[in-house]
Structure formats: C-alpha cells, structure tokens
Design a protein around this motif. Structure first.
Motif, PDB file in Angstrom:
ATOM      1  N   LYS A 136     -55.318 -53.839  37.546  1.00 41.41           N
ATOM      2  CA  LYS A 136     -53.901 -53.601  37.263  1.00 41.41           C
ATOM      3  C   LYS A 136     -53.159 -54.920  37.084  1.00 41.41           C
ATOM      4  CE  LYS A 136     -53.188 -49.061  39.329  1.00 41.41           C
ATOM      5  NZ  LYS A 136     -52.732 -48.494  38.040  1.00 41.41           N
ATOM      6  N   LYS A 158     -55.012 -57.316  41.682  1.00 36.75           N
ATOM      7  CA  LYS A 158     -53.703 -57.240  41.018  1.00 36.75           C
ATOM      8  C   LYS A 158     -53.501 -58.532  40.234  1.00 36.75           C
ATOM      9  CE  LYS A 158     -50.717 -54.599  41.743  1.00 36.75           C
ATOM     10  NZ  LYS A 158     -50.218 -53.366  41.081  1.00 36.75           N
ATOM     11  N   GLY A 170     -53.414 -45.369  33.369  1.00 36.44           N
ATOM     12  CA  GLY A 170     -53.026 -45.895  34.680  1.00 36.44           C
ATOM     13  C   GLY A 170     -51.961 -46.964  34.619  1.00 36.44           C
ATOM     14  N   GLY A 171     -51.434 -47.246  33.436  1.00 31.07           N
ATOM     15  CA  GLY A 171     -50.414 -48.277  33.308  1.00 31.07           C
ATOM     16  C   GLY A 171     -50.949 -49.483  32.555  1.00 31.07           C
ATOM     17  N   ARG A 212     -52.126 -51.038  27.595  1.00 32.87           N
ATOM     18  CA  ARG A 212     -51.604 -49.849  28.272  1.00 32.87           C
ATOM     19  C   ARG A 212     -52.639 -48.744  28.258  1.00 32.87           C
ATOM     20  NH1 ARG A 212     -46.674 -48.482  29.771  1.00 32.87           N
ATOM     21  NH2 ARG A 212     -45.738 -50.178  28.551  1.00 32.87           N
ATOM     22  N   TYR A 221     -61.203 -51.544  35.629  1.00 32.93           N
ATOM     23  CA  TYR A 221     -59.809 -51.846  35.311  1.00 32.93           C
ATOM     24  C   TYR A 221     -59.181 -52.656  36.438  1.00 32.93           C
ATOM     25  CZ  TYR A 221     -60.112 -48.314  31.623  1.00 32.93           C
ATOM     26  OH  TYR A 221     -60.469 -47.595  30.508  1.00 32.93           O
ATOM     27  N   ASN A 224     -53.078 -52.657  32.190  1.00 35.61           N
ATOM     28  CA  ASN A 224     -54.326 -53.087  32.821  1.00 35.61           C
ATOM     29  C   ASN A 224     -55.030 -54.148  31.990  1.00 35.61           C
ATOM     30  OD1 ASN A 224     -54.734 -51.135  35.167  1.00 35.61           O
ATOM     31  ND2 ASN A 224     -54.434 -49.708  33.482  1.00 35.61           N
ATOM     32  N   HIS A 259     -49.690 -56.981  37.249  1.00 34.22           N
ATOM     33  CA  HIS A 259     -48.364 -56.983  37.866  1.00 34.22           C
ATOM     34  C   HIS A 259     -47.302 -57.234  36.800  1.00 34.22           C
ATOM     35  CE1 HIS A 259     -45.121 -58.385  40.614  1.00 34.22           C
ATOM     36  NE2 HIS A 259     -45.684 -57.546  41.451  1.00 34.22           N
TER      37      HIS A 259
END
Length: 240
Positions: free
Chosen positions: A87, A217, A110-111, A107, A85, A113, A89
């Motif tokens: 992430k 990121k 972990g948010g 989603r 994964y 990704n 920004h």
C-alpha cells in the motif's frame, strides 16, 4: 559489516561518519517506519542519516548489496516466483501528475498500491526483486525477472504465471515449470501438486518483509528509494 563493506562507495575528501552507526540508524528508521527527525540521539544527527540514505539509495547501493550477497545462494533445485501488493501512503502519491504515474503507483481494488515481484530460493530467501505499479500484470514482472532466474531444475508459481511464452522460456533454460493452469484453458495442465505446496515459503518471505513498517506502507515517492528499503530489509533478514 564485513559482508557489507565491499559494496560501500569509496570515500572522497573528508572521512565518512562511522558507517556502523549510520547504517544502524537507517535500519532502525526503516524497520519502525519513523520520521527521520525521530531517530534516537545515539545514531547521531538525523540529517546525516537521511542524506546517507538518500544518496546511497539513488546510487542503488542497497539493491546492489542484496544482489551481491544473494549470488552465493547455492540453490540448484528449486526457485519460486510470486508478487504481492504494498500500500502507498498519501505522502507517496501526493502532488503527482496522473495519480502517481511514473512513481510506479497504481490504483487497484484495494486503493493505491505498488506491486513487488520477487524470485526466491527453496528456503524462501529473496534472490531478485522488481517493483511495478499495482495494476500491472504478473506477466510483466515475470518477463523482467526471467533473465535473473538461476540455473535450477524447477520453478514454482501460481496461476498468474500460466502463459505459454513463459513456459517455453523456462524450457529453453532447462527449467521445469510447476505452475497450475488457468481455469480458462481447454486442456488441463498437469503439475506436481506435492511440490507445489512448498510455494508457501515465498508467501512467508513476503510476510517477513512486511514486518518492516517502511516496506508494508510505502512512504517514499521515488521508486528507487522504495526498492532500496525493500532490499535493505531483505538483506538484514536473510543475508546477514
């Protein structure tokens, strides 16, 4: 530069700005995750760096560069497949319809990704890359990368790739699967545990790619540009 230059597009009209200087600036920005306007003056105007990066990324030049250099891998025994994964920004997900759908951002727990699927050789060098939204199953990545698996003896993968269709596809290509079975299976799947321990090399590869801030990121909205950042990092780290 001698290895890279065959993949550069031909210059039309006025000669291009020095490729070495511009590429060095692009690498510096991607490695440190800086804004383009923060590029040191030694690399020239930041608008030149950004325009070259954007134009070549949309053409897939950096991805073609990595694939072209990886063709000479010389691997004959073992390859590995896995996913990780990355992430996203808020700049990559902002102003996107349906929460980033179409930008390959999903989603998860972990948010927001993006998921990177990869195949690497026995030394941990990436051979093929593919990106999907974060919630996408590993099977989707395996199906997309199946045709790019070289002719080798073994493929190592974790339980996420334990599927009958995938094992059958590998068998048709003459590749033996070293993949542990899922716990839901009624019959135990035998695999070479000693060989399976070597799979940590693809995890190390992911870790080295994430040392580049622009890979760890995701700042880019366009999936093709983000894949170019990953391919550039893989090229510099492993194929030059």
């Amino acid at each position: 530069m001698a290895k890279r230059s065959p993949f550069f597009p031909k210059s039309h009209g006025r000669p291009r700005v020095d490729d070495r200087r511009v590429l060095s600036g692009i690498i510096f920005i991607n490695r440190n995750g800086l804004r383009w306007r923060d590029a040191p003056e030694a690399y020239g105007p930041h608008k030149t760096l950004y325009s070259r990066w954007k134009r070549w990324s949309e053409k897939g030049i950096f991805a073609q560069m990595m694939v072209g250099l990886a063709v000479e891998h010389g691997e004959e025994k073992t390859v590995m497949i896995d996913a990780t994964y990355l992430k996203a920004h808020r700049t990559a997900t902002s102003m996107a319809a349906n929460g980033g759908r179409g930008r390959l951002i999903g989603r998860t727990k972990g948010g927001m990704n993006t998921k990177l699927h990869a195949i690497c050789d026995s030394q941990g060098r990436p051979l093929s890359l593919f990106v999907t939204a974060g919630q996408v199953s590993d099977y989707i990545g395996a199906r997309a990368l199946l045709s790019s698996i070289p002719n080798v003896d073994w493929l190592l993968g974790d339980r996420g790739y334990d599927a009958d269709w995938f094992r059958d596809a590998l068998k048709d290509k003459g590749i033996r699967a070293c993949i542990p079975g899922r716990k839901q299976r009624k019959t135990t799947v035998k695999y070479d545990k000693r060989r399976y321990k070597r799979r940590n090399r693809i995890e190390i590869m992911f870790g080295r790619l994430k040392d580049w801030r622009r890979v760890a990121k995701r700042y880019d909205r366009c999936p093709k540009v983000f894949l170019s950042a990953i391919a550039l990092a893989a090229t510099v780290i492993y194929w030059l």
